[in-house]
Design a protein around this motif. Structure first.
Motif, PDB file in Angstrom:
ATOM      1  N   PRO A 234     -82.350  33.826  56.776  1.00  0.00           N
ATOM      2  CA  PRO A 234     -80.621  34.009  57.311  1.00  0.00           C
ATOM      3  C   PRO A 234     -80.163  31.595  57.935  1.00  0.00           C
ATOM      4  O   PRO A 234     -80.977  31.550  57.243  1.00  0.00           O
ATOM      5  N   GLN A 235     -78.823  32.759  57.569  1.00  0.00           N
ATOM      6  CA  GLN A 235     -78.866  31.667  58.354  1.00  0.00           C
ATOM      7  C   GLN A 235     -78.568  31.001  59.601  1.00  0.00           C
ATOM      8  O   GLN A 235     -79.018  29.715  59.610  1.00  0.00           O
ATOM      9  N   ASP A 236     -78.971  31.673  60.135  1.00  0.00           N
ATOM     10  CA  ASP A 236     -79.951  31.236  61.707  1.00  0.00           C
ATOM     11  C   ASP A 236     -80.661  32.302  62.574  1.00  0.00           C
ATOM     12  O   ASP A 236     -80.687  32.614  62.134  1.00  0.00           O
ATOM     13  N   THR A 237     -82.237  31.556  62.185  1.00  0.00           N
ATOM     14  CA  THR A 237     -83.039  31.594  62.196  1.00  0.00           C
ATOM     15  C   THR A 237     -83.754  31.526  63.412  1.00  0.00           C
ATOM     16  O   THR A 237     -83.357  30.485  64.665  1.00  0.00           O
ATOM     17  N   VAL A 238     -83.608  32.343  64.606  1.00  0.00           N
ATOM     18  CA  VAL A 238     -84.046  32.876  65.272  1.00  0.00           C
ATOM     19  C   VAL A 238     -85.876  33.244  65.533  1.00  0.00           C
ATOM     20  O   VAL A 238     -86.017  34.070  64.528  1.00  0.00           O
TER      21      VAL A 238
ATOM     22  N   GLU B 163     -87.559  28.986  73.903  1.00  0.00           N
ATOM     23  CA  GLU B 163     -86.272  30.458  73.125  1.00  0.00           C
ATOM     24  C   GLU B 163     -86.160  30.734  72.165  1.00  0.00           C
ATOM     25  O   GLU B 163     -85.000  29.904  72.218  1.00  0.00           O
ATOM     26  N   ARG B 164     -85.597  31.648  71.465  1.00  0.00           N
ATOM     27  CA  ARG B 164     -85.112  31.493  70.167  1.00  0.00           C
ATOM     28  C   ARG B 164     -85.255  30.027  69.329  1.00  0.00           C
ATOM     29  O   ARG B 164     -84.805  29.732  68.513  1.00  0.00           O
TER      30      ARG B 164
ATOM     31  N   LEU C 139     -86.993  23.082  68.515  1.00  0.00           N
ATOM     32  CA  LEU C 139     -86.550  22.406  66.699  1.00  0.00           C
ATOM     33  C   LEU C 139     -85.435  22.578  66.467  1.00  0.00           C
ATOM     34  O   LEU C 139     -84.037  22.893  67.147  1.00  0.00           O
ATOM     35  N   SER C 140     -85.613  22.099  65.503  1.00  0.00           N
ATOM     36  CA  SER C 140     -84.614  21.655  65.146  1.00  0.00           C
ATOM     37  C   SER C 140     -84.039  22.090  63.945  1.00  0.00           C
ATOM     38  O   SER C 140     -84.545  23.148  63.398  1.00  0.00           O
ATOM     39  N   GLY C 141     -82.665  22.615  63.833  1.00  0.00           N
ATOM     40  CA  GLY C 141     -82.175  23.506  62.559  1.00  0.00           C
ATOM     41  C   GLY C 141     -83.034  23.479  60.927  1.00  0.00           C
ATOM     42  O   GLY C 141     -83.259  24.680  61.207  1.00  0.00           O
ATOM     43  N   GLY C 142     -83.271  22.416  61.165  1.00  0.00           N
ATOM     44  CA  GLY C 142     -84.076  21.978  59.911  1.00  0.00           C
ATOM     45  C   GLY C 142     -85.381  22.896  59.396  1.00  0.00           C
ATOM     46  O   GLY C 142     -86.720  23.217  59.129  1.00  0.00           O
ATOM     47  N   GLU C 143     -85.665  22.477  61.152  1.00  0.00           N
ATOM     48  CA  GLU C 143     -87.742  22.933  61.012  1.00  0.00           C
ATOM     49  C   GLU C 143     -87.520  24.560  61.519  1.00  0.00           C
ATOM     50  O   GLU C 143     -89.078  25.095  60.976  1.00  0.00           O
ATOM     51  N   LYS C 144     -86.316  24.945  61.984  1.00  0.00           N
ATOM     52  CA  LYS C 144     -86.313  26.403  62.095  1.00  0.00           C
ATOM     53  C   LYS C 144     -86.621  27.112  61.196  1.00  0.00           C
ATOM     54  O   LYS C 144     -87.125  27.849  60.276  1.00  0.00           O
ATOM     55  N   GLN C 145     -85.705  26.153  59.690  1.00  0.00           N
ATOM     56  CA  GLN C 145     -85.191  26.967  58.224  1.00  0.00           C
ATOM     57  C   GLN C 145     -86.731  27.118  57.569  1.00  0.00           C
ATOM     58  O   GLN C 145     -87.218  27.539  57.645  1.00  0.00           O
TER      59      GLN C 145
END
Length: 611
Positions: free
Chosen positions: A440-444, A492-493, A497-503
């Motif tokens: 997804p766009q917003d990885t939780v 939490e959520r 992590l950064s956005g790239g790491e979460k992706q």
């Protein structure tokens, strides 16, 4: 006619239940352990028989120790035997009480566990629409209060109310059988007035308590919502605003709590006055009986012991009744969660998805979240097995809705969605979602370790499988560089992590799931250009030989798709490859030109900045 699942109940659809209906809902969960329930009730009755027998023995002991009796018998054998029996009865009361609680505790814990798990599973079975409308903090609070309510109700009922009722019945019957009717009349009238007064005041207090609970729930929901959006609050400097909103609810809660406590003081004072009057009348009649020779000193001791023994638990009846009413209210809120109809439910004859080529088809699909606004209009598309189809369009055009419908988070209003020719509405949702993976766009992420979050794609996966997926998502080296490696907690959520790491974690999680169909829902739109290019290459690599649906706003991420669909206000206005759509000089070509200019401006600005 196609089977249609029931519409999810709205608040106005719910039928209010009374306390007896709430109890009837609970009883089957207790009766599942009927052997233990019956044994506990047997111990309860035995304990109360022993309790009532104690004052009777006390009377015989007192009369046996009187000078007249001792002068006639000259020995203490009979009183000594009665004293031993007195001790045995006292021990029996405690023994039967402990046995009751020893065997019944499993019933209480098993019932609460069963209901908690059932409610949890039911909440997960409800539609996305329900969860978007409800506040998570309020729902979890209702479950927690409901479970505590069950424990409290069972505790107060089995350990306080029911034993007291049995004891009252036994005492009333004994007094009526052995003494003048005045004793039974005083007990009966005083208890009736006492209970009526308690019920009347407590019902008033219950309304106050319910209002207090609502305000507490509202305050908690506001606090949870505010803390979950911690960064947004900080961005806009709205800490004082959030504190004021929270304090407004706390102030209302405080006023209601004060009034609730004051009403409790009124209740307790009235109860104590009724008990004092009843005890005084009982002792007056007993003393009169002794003076007139109709009763012995032992009889007076018996009546006094009965009353003290009876009114001590009655002294707490108001508190117990209030807690029972509150427990029933808490349970009712939890049972209402169970009453929520599932908007999206498996058909009675639903079958598991049989995946062959994993071809996905949307046939004349129409859909609206609200009947007043149509989101999709007659949308048709086919994603051949193993190919990539991209859907692009402006914000609000209905792109992400396609992914939600494919997962069957909602049911369409018209048309069909097919996977290998199988209508998703005829399939078991578990098998349908097992065949689809999404980035997804917003990885939780869960507030757990990196390993846990990657392994969530296939619970029970080994560390070796997790590492293989992480390598494929190009995140293994980063994880190994961390002090705790795969045991690093992400916050939490996933805020640590950064956005790239979460992706990349999301990509690894999806790879571990190994689905036949992939959905990329604007998976790189929140990333910077450099990170986007790296992750885009990874997405293209893992989508090879899989049926892939790419939902994107940035056209540069979909130029290699086998086909591209352009959505505008819920309608497919163009379709074709990147080259074909540019040659057509239509909507897609206009979007491409605008985004190309914006990219050129950004690159020029960066070049100037870097000198």
């Amino acid at each position: 006619m196609r089977w249609s699942p029931p519409r999810e109940a709205l608040p106005s659809d719910r039928v209010e239940r009374n306390d007896w209906q709430t109890l009837k809902t609970l009883l089957p969960y207790l009766w599942a352990y009927k052997g233990r329930v019956l044994f506990a009730l047997g111990c309860l009755i035995a304990a109360k028989l022993a309790t009532v027998s104690v004052p009777i023995l006390l009377k015989d002991i007192v009369d046996g120790l009187s000078p007249t009796t001792l002068a006639a018998t000259g020995i203490l054998l009979v009183p000594i035997a009665l004293i031993v029996a007195y001790g045995v009865l006292r021990l029996s009361t405690s023994l039967f009480t402990e046995l009751r609680e020893f065997f019944f505790v499993k019933v209480t814990q098993a019932a609460t566990r069963t209901l908690a798990l059932k409610t949890f599973r039911h909440l997960h079975s409800l539609s996305l629409r329900y969860h978007l409308d409800r506040r998570t903090g309020a729902v979890t609070r209702e479950i927690d209060q409901g479970i505590r309510g069950i424990s409290s109700l069972i505790s107060f009922t089995l350990y306080s109310i029911l034993p007291t009722l049995i004891e009252i019945t036994l005492v009333f019957a004994y007094l009526l059988w052995n003494y003048e009717i005045w004793f039974a009349a005083i007990v009966g009238v005083s208890l009736t007035i006492y209970v009526a007064f308690t019920v009347a005041v407590t019902n008033w207090r219950t309304a106050l308590r319910r209002r207090w609970n609502e305000l507490e729930s509202k305050a908690q929901s506001r606090a949870v919502d505010s803390l979950l959006n911690f960064e947004t609050v900080k961005y806009f400097g709205n800490e004082s605003y959030e504190a004021r909103r929270y304090d407004e609810t706390l102030a209302d809660s405080q006023r209601t709590a004060v009034l609730s406590q004051q009403s409790l003081n009124v209740l307790n004072a009235g109860q104590q006055a009724l008990i004092a009057v009843a005890l005084t009348l009982i002792l007056w009649r007993a003393a009169l009986g002794v003076a007139e020779g109709r009763m012995s000193i032992g009889d007076l001791v018996l009546v006094n012991a009965f009353m003290i023994q009876l009114y001590i638990p009655m002294n707490f009846l108001g508190v117990i009744y209030r807690e029972i009413k509150q427990s029933l209210a808490d349970m009712d809120r939890m049972f209402k969660l169970l009453d929520q109809n599932r908007e999206i439910a498996d058909a009675p004859d639903a079958r598991s998805l049989s995946v062959r080529s994993a071809e996905v088809s949307f046939e004349h699909v129409g859909f609206s979240y609200d009947v007043r606004r149509q989101v999709l209009h007659d949308v048709s598309l086919v994603i051949p097995g193993g190919s990539t189809t991209a859907v692009v369009g402006s914000t609000g055009s209905g792109k992400s809705t396609l992914a939600r419908l494919l997962f069957r988070f909602y049911d369409i209003d018209s048309g069909r969605i097919l996977i290998d020719g199988q209508d998703v509405r005829t399939l078991k949702q578990e098998s349908l979602r097992a065949a689809i993976g999404i980035v997804p766009q917003d990885t939780v992420l869960f507030n757990d370790t990196i390993e846990y979050n990657i392994a969530y794609g296939r619970p029970g996966a080994s560390r070796e499988d997790v590492v293989i997926a992480a390598r494929a998502a190009h995140i293994h080296d980063f994880v190994e560089s961390l002090p705790d490696g795969y045991d690093t907690r992400v916050g939490e959520r996933g805020l640590k992590l950064s956005g790239g790491e979460k992706q990349r974690v999301a990509i690894a999680r999806t790879l571990l799931k190994d689905p036949a169909i992939l959905v990329f829902d604007e998976a790189t739109s929140a990333l910077d250009s450099r990170t986007e290019r790296v992750i885009q290459q990874e997405l293209e690599s893992i989508s090879e030989s899989r049926t892939t649906l790419v939902i994107a706003h940035r056209l540069s991420t979909v130029v290699h798709a086998d086909q591209i669909l352009v959505l505008d206000h819920g309608r497919v206005v163009e379709r074709g490859t990147h080259v074909e759509l540019l040659a057509r000089a239509g909507t897609y070509a206009s979007m491409w030109e605008i985004q190309s200019r914006e990219r050129a401006k950004v690159e020029a600005t960066l070049a100037v900045a870097l000198g």
